[in-house]
Design a protein around this motif. Structure first.
Motif, PDB file in Angstrom:
ATOM      1  N   HIS A  23     -11.198  41.694   1.606  1.00 31.02           N
ATOM      2  CA  HIS A  23     -10.863  42.961   1.780  1.00 31.02           C
ATOM      3  C   HIS A  23     -10.896  43.857   0.526  1.00 31.02           C
ATOM      4  O   HIS A  23     -10.504  43.350  -0.490  1.00 31.02           O
ATOM      5  N   LEU A  24     -11.356  45.202   0.813  1.00 30.92           N
ATOM      6  CA  LEU A  24     -11.219  46.150  -0.362  1.00 30.92           C
ATOM      7  C   LEU A  24     -10.312  47.250  -0.202  1.00 30.92           C
ATOM      8  O   LEU A  24     -10.296  47.674   1.157  1.00 30.92           O
ATOM      9  N   GLU A  25      -9.488  47.521  -1.008  1.00 28.63           N
ATOM     10  CA  GLU A  25      -8.557  48.486  -0.696  1.00 28.63           C
ATOM     11  C   GLU A  25      -8.158  49.288  -1.864  1.00 28.63           C
ATOM     12  O   GLU A  25      -8.627  48.752  -3.104  1.00 28.63           O
ATOM     13  N   ASP A  26      -7.558  50.471  -1.998  1.00 25.37           N
ATOM     14  CA  ASP A  26      -7.183  51.168  -3.194  1.00 25.37           C
ATOM     15  C   ASP A  26      -5.781  50.968  -3.300  1.00 25.37           C
ATOM     16  O   ASP A  26      -4.869  50.892  -2.140  1.00 25.37           O
ATOM     17  N   GLU A  84     -22.121  47.379  -7.288  1.00 25.72           N
ATOM     18  CA  GLU A  84     -21.427  47.531  -6.094  1.00 25.72           C
ATOM     19  C   GLU A  84     -20.838  46.142  -5.843  1.00 25.72           C
ATOM     20  O   GLU A  84     -21.357  45.202  -6.016  1.00 25.72           O
ATOM     21  N   GLU A  86     -19.110  43.877  -2.374  1.00 25.88           N
ATOM     22  CA  GLU A  86     -19.232  43.731  -0.939  1.00 25.88           C
ATOM     23  C   GLU A  86     -18.140  42.840  -0.469  1.00 25.88           C
ATOM     24  O   GLU A  86     -18.246  41.629  -0.969  1.00 25.88           O
ATOM     25  N   ASP A  89     -15.365  41.364   4.839  1.00 27.95           N
ATOM     26  CA  ASP A  89     -15.282  42.244   6.049  1.00 27.95           C
ATOM     27  C   ASP A  89     -16.479  43.050   6.268  1.00 27.95           C
ATOM     28  O   ASP A  89     -16.407  43.998   7.124  1.00 27.95           O
ATOM     29  N   GLY A  90     -17.322  43.311   5.263  1.00 27.86           N
ATOM     30  CA  GLY A  90     -18.492  44.272   5.367  1.00 27.86           C
ATOM     31  C   GLY A  90     -18.441  45.586   4.775  1.00 27.86           C
ATOM     32  O   GLY A  90     -19.440  46.204   4.606  1.00 27.86           O
ATOM     33  N   THR A  91     -16.906  45.657   4.160  1.00 27.46           N
ATOM     34  CA  THR A  91     -16.942  46.787   3.176  1.00 27.46           C
ATOM     35  C   THR A  91     -17.729  46.829   1.967  1.00 27.46           C
ATOM     36  O   THR A  91     -17.513  45.891   1.140  1.00 27.46           O
ATOM     37  N   VAL A  92     -18.300  48.081   1.453  1.00 30.65           N
ATOM     38  CA  VAL A  92     -18.939  47.778   0.296  1.00 30.65           C
ATOM     39  C   VAL A  92     -18.381  49.301  -0.571  1.00 30.65           C
ATOM     40  O   VAL A  92     -18.314  50.189   0.054  1.00 30.65           O
ATOM     41  N   ARG A  93     -18.171  48.753  -1.740  1.00 28.31           N
ATOM     42  CA  ARG A  93     -17.837  49.911  -2.488  1.00 28.31           C
ATOM     43  C   ARG A  93     -18.529  49.922  -3.864  1.00 28.31           C
ATOM     44  O   ARG A  93     -18.961  48.756  -4.455  1.00 28.31           O
ATOM     45  N   HIS A 111     -17.009  37.247  -2.060  1.00 24.48           N
ATOM     46  CA  HIS A 111     -17.383  38.647  -2.114  1.00 24.48           C
ATOM     47  C   HIS A 111     -18.903  38.613  -2.949  1.00 24.48           C
ATOM     48  O   HIS A 111     -19.232  37.608  -3.508  1.00 24.48           O
TER      49      HIS A 111
END
Length: 134
Positions: A23-26, A84, A86, A89-93, A111
């Motif tokens: 997962h990606l988060e701030d 980028e 990924e 969970d599909g989140t891309v930043r 990832h």
């Protein structure tokens, strides 16, 4: 004119939950006034953290790294280029100059990362202990 910096800085964190999904988060880092060098005026610093080494990577344009799990926790600071990341969970930043990425896991589904711009990506990577409490 003196530039005023925020008291909180946002870092991009990638981590894995117990089911192995990444997962990606701030993550917000706070700063406190500290006398870093006793003879100089106080500075704003985050809490110290352990590190074991560092290296600088030049990542060529077009490089795509398929699903992978890092061998150690890392703190990456992107200096130039565009890419980028990924999460599973599909989140891309985006990964762009000024991005600070905390890679805060070593197990799970992993990832993907890729260079998206026409130039190489220059990144400083600091390796961290695998125990995040140290």
């Amino acid at each position: 004119m003196r530039r005023v910096l925020p008291l909180v800085v946002t870092v991009l964190r990638i981590w894995a939950s117990e089911d192995g999904e990444s997962h990606l988060e701030d993550l917000e880092l706070t700063f406190e006034e500290s006398e870093f060098i006793p003879s100089d005026p106080p500075m704003l610093l985050t809490a110290p953290a352990s590190a074991s080494g560092y290296f600088i990577a030049r990542v060529p344009p077009g490089l795509e790294l398929d699903w992978h799990t890092p061998p150690v926790r890392e703190l990456a600071v992107y200096l130039s280029g565009e890419g980028e990341i990924e999460a599973s969970d599909g989140t891309v930043r985006p990964l762009e100059p000024g991005t600070v990425l905390l890679v805060d896991y070593t197990t799970g589904k992993g990832h993907k990362t890729r260079v998206t711009g026409p130039a190489e990506v220059l990144v400083v990577i600091t390796t961290l202990p695998n125990d995040p409490t140290t």
